[in-house]
Design an enzyme around this catalytic site. Structure first.
Site, mmCIF file in Angstrom:
data_model
loop_
_atom_site.group_PDB
_atom_site.id
_atom_site.type_symbol
_atom_site.label_atom_id
_atom_site.label_comp_id
_atom_site.label_asym_id
_atom_site.label_seq_id
_atom_site.Cartn_x
_atom_site.Cartn_y
_atom_site.Cartn_z
ATOM 1 N N ASP A 1 0.878 -1.150 -0.190
ATOM 2 C CA ASP A 1 -0.063 -0.114 -0.135
ATOM 3 C C ASP A 1 1.002 1.153 -0.142
ATOM 4 O OD1 ASP A 1 -2.497 1.542 0.221
ATOM 5 O OD2 ASP A 1 -2.402 1.525 2.532
ATOM 6 N N LYS B 1 -1.327 -1.465 -4.399
ATOM 7 C CA LYS B 1 -1.933 -0.370 -4.476
ATOM 8 C C LYS B 1 -1.207 0.664 -5.121
ATOM 9 C CE LYS B 1 -5.535 -0.363 -1.187
ATOM 10 N NZ LYS B 1 -6.026 0.393 0.153
ATOM 11 N N ASP C 1 -8.007 -7.499 6.324
ATOM 12 C CA ASP C 1 -9.185 -7.326 7.181
ATOM 13 C C ASP C 1 -9.616 -5.891 7.314
ATOM 14 O OD1 ASP C 1 -6.753 -6.610 8.471
ATOM 15 O OD2 ASP C 1 -7.990 -5.853 10.294
HETATM 16 P P1 IMP Z 1 1.684 -0.363 3.980
HETATM 17 O O1 IMP Z 1 2.604 -0.187 5.082
HETATM 18 O O2 IMP Z 1 0.997 1.071 3.875
HETATM 19 O O3 IMP Z 1 2.132 -0.865 2.600
HETATM 20 O O4 IMP Z 1 0.548 -1.332 4.414
HETATM 21 C C1 IMP Z 1 0.901 -2.438 5.316
HETATM 22 C C2 IMP Z 1 -0.274 -3.067 5.877
HETATM 23 O O5 IMP Z 1 -1.600 -2.460 6.017
HETATM 24 C C3 IMP Z 1 -0.772 -4.387 4.756
HETATM 25 O O6 IMP Z 1 0.006 -5.279 4.837
HETATM 26 C C4 IMP Z 1 -2.201 -4.743 5.178
HETATM 27 O O7 IMP Z 1 -1.995 -5.384 6.332
HETATM 28 C C5 IMP Z 1 -2.670 -3.073 5.673
HETATM 29 N N1 IMP Z 1 -3.375 -2.567 4.701
HETATM 30 C C6 IMP Z 1 -3.047 -1.840 3.453
HETATM 31 N N2 IMP Z 1 -4.110 -1.477 2.781
HETATM 32 C C7 IMP Z 1 -5.146 -2.259 3.002
HETATM 33 C C8 IMP Z 1 -6.504 -2.505 2.395
HETATM 34 O O8 IMP Z 1 -6.913 -1.858 1.497
HETATM 35 N N3 IMP Z 1 -7.195 -3.286 3.332
HETATM 36 C C9 IMP Z 1 -6.742 -3.977 4.185
HETATM 37 N N4 IMP Z 1 -5.510 -3.974 4.808
HETATM 38 C C10 IMP Z 1 -4.881 -3.033 4.422
#
Ligand code: IMP
Ligand code: MG
Length: 178
Positions: free
Chosen positions: A100, A128, A156
């Site tokens: 994300d 994403k 989740d």
């Molecule tokens: P990041 O550090 O922003 O890349 O995201 C870390 C974590 O956030 C991911 O591994 C997911 O567990 C959670 N996450 C990010 N986007 C979503 C979403 O759209 N739905 C559910 N969990 C999300």
């Protein structure tokens, strides 16, 4: 289920996961892999992925947290559970549910490389790109998804919906305007 729009079906996910496994099998021919899953989200993907890799695979898990119970990032990670085995000298693949902002994986990647992993690649089932804040990309990506909060296949909302076999989007009335 009510209030959930299906974005990617169970069949589409199954097919793509096995394509990723076949790619990894080809790229790592003759090697053994340490597959590290980032709990809890990657549990579903990782269990499917490892059965599509035709190589010696050792698995381990980490728990890191960067999110509270809402839908926004807090901007840094905490290691809540570390790997049991050492990554030193290993060909490591991190299995993730979704890339994300990239903040979690960027920190994790740095850490595992500092600990002496011989190689490190990221395999994420969902990506994403619109939300990226850290300069990080996954070597293996299942699907690019739109900038919406997605659930299912391990992902989740407030610890619910991880067991859905497909990827869906919650009707915004369920979680308001977070
Ligand atoms: P990041 O550090 O922003 O890349 O995201 C870390 C974590 O956030 C991911 O591994 C997911 O567990 C959670 N996450 C990010 N986007 C979503 C979403 O759209 N739905 C559910 N969990 C999300
Ligand atoms: Mg996760």
């Amino acid at each position: 289920m009510e209030n959930i729009k299906v974005l990617i079906t169970e069949e589409e996910i199954k097919r793509r996961v096995c394509e990723l496994g076949a790619e990894i099998t080809k790229d790592y021919a003759g090697k053994s892999i340490l597959l590290i899953g980032v709990l809890k989200g990657a549990a579903v993907f990782m269990s499917d992925l490892m059965r599509c890799i035709d190589l010696p695979v050792e698995i381990d898990f980490m728990v890191v947290s960067s999110y509270g119970s809402g839908t926004k990032t807090s901007g840094n990670i905490k290691i809540l559970k570390d790997t049991d085995v050492s990554v030193e000298g290993r060909d490591v693949i991190i299995a993730e549910d979704i890339l994300d902002t990239g903040i979690t994986l960027n920190n994790l990647k740095d850490l595992l490389l500092k600990r002496g992993a011989k190689s490190l690649k990221i395999c994420t089932i969902f990506n994403k790109p619109a939300r990226r804040k850290s300069p990080i990309e996954a070597e293996y990506v299942g699907f690019d998804v739109p900038d919406e909060f997605v659930i299912g296949y391990g992902l989740d909302y407030d610890q619910k919906y991880r067991n859905l076999p497909y990827l869906g989007v919650l009707d915004s009335s369920v979680y308001g305007d977070q």
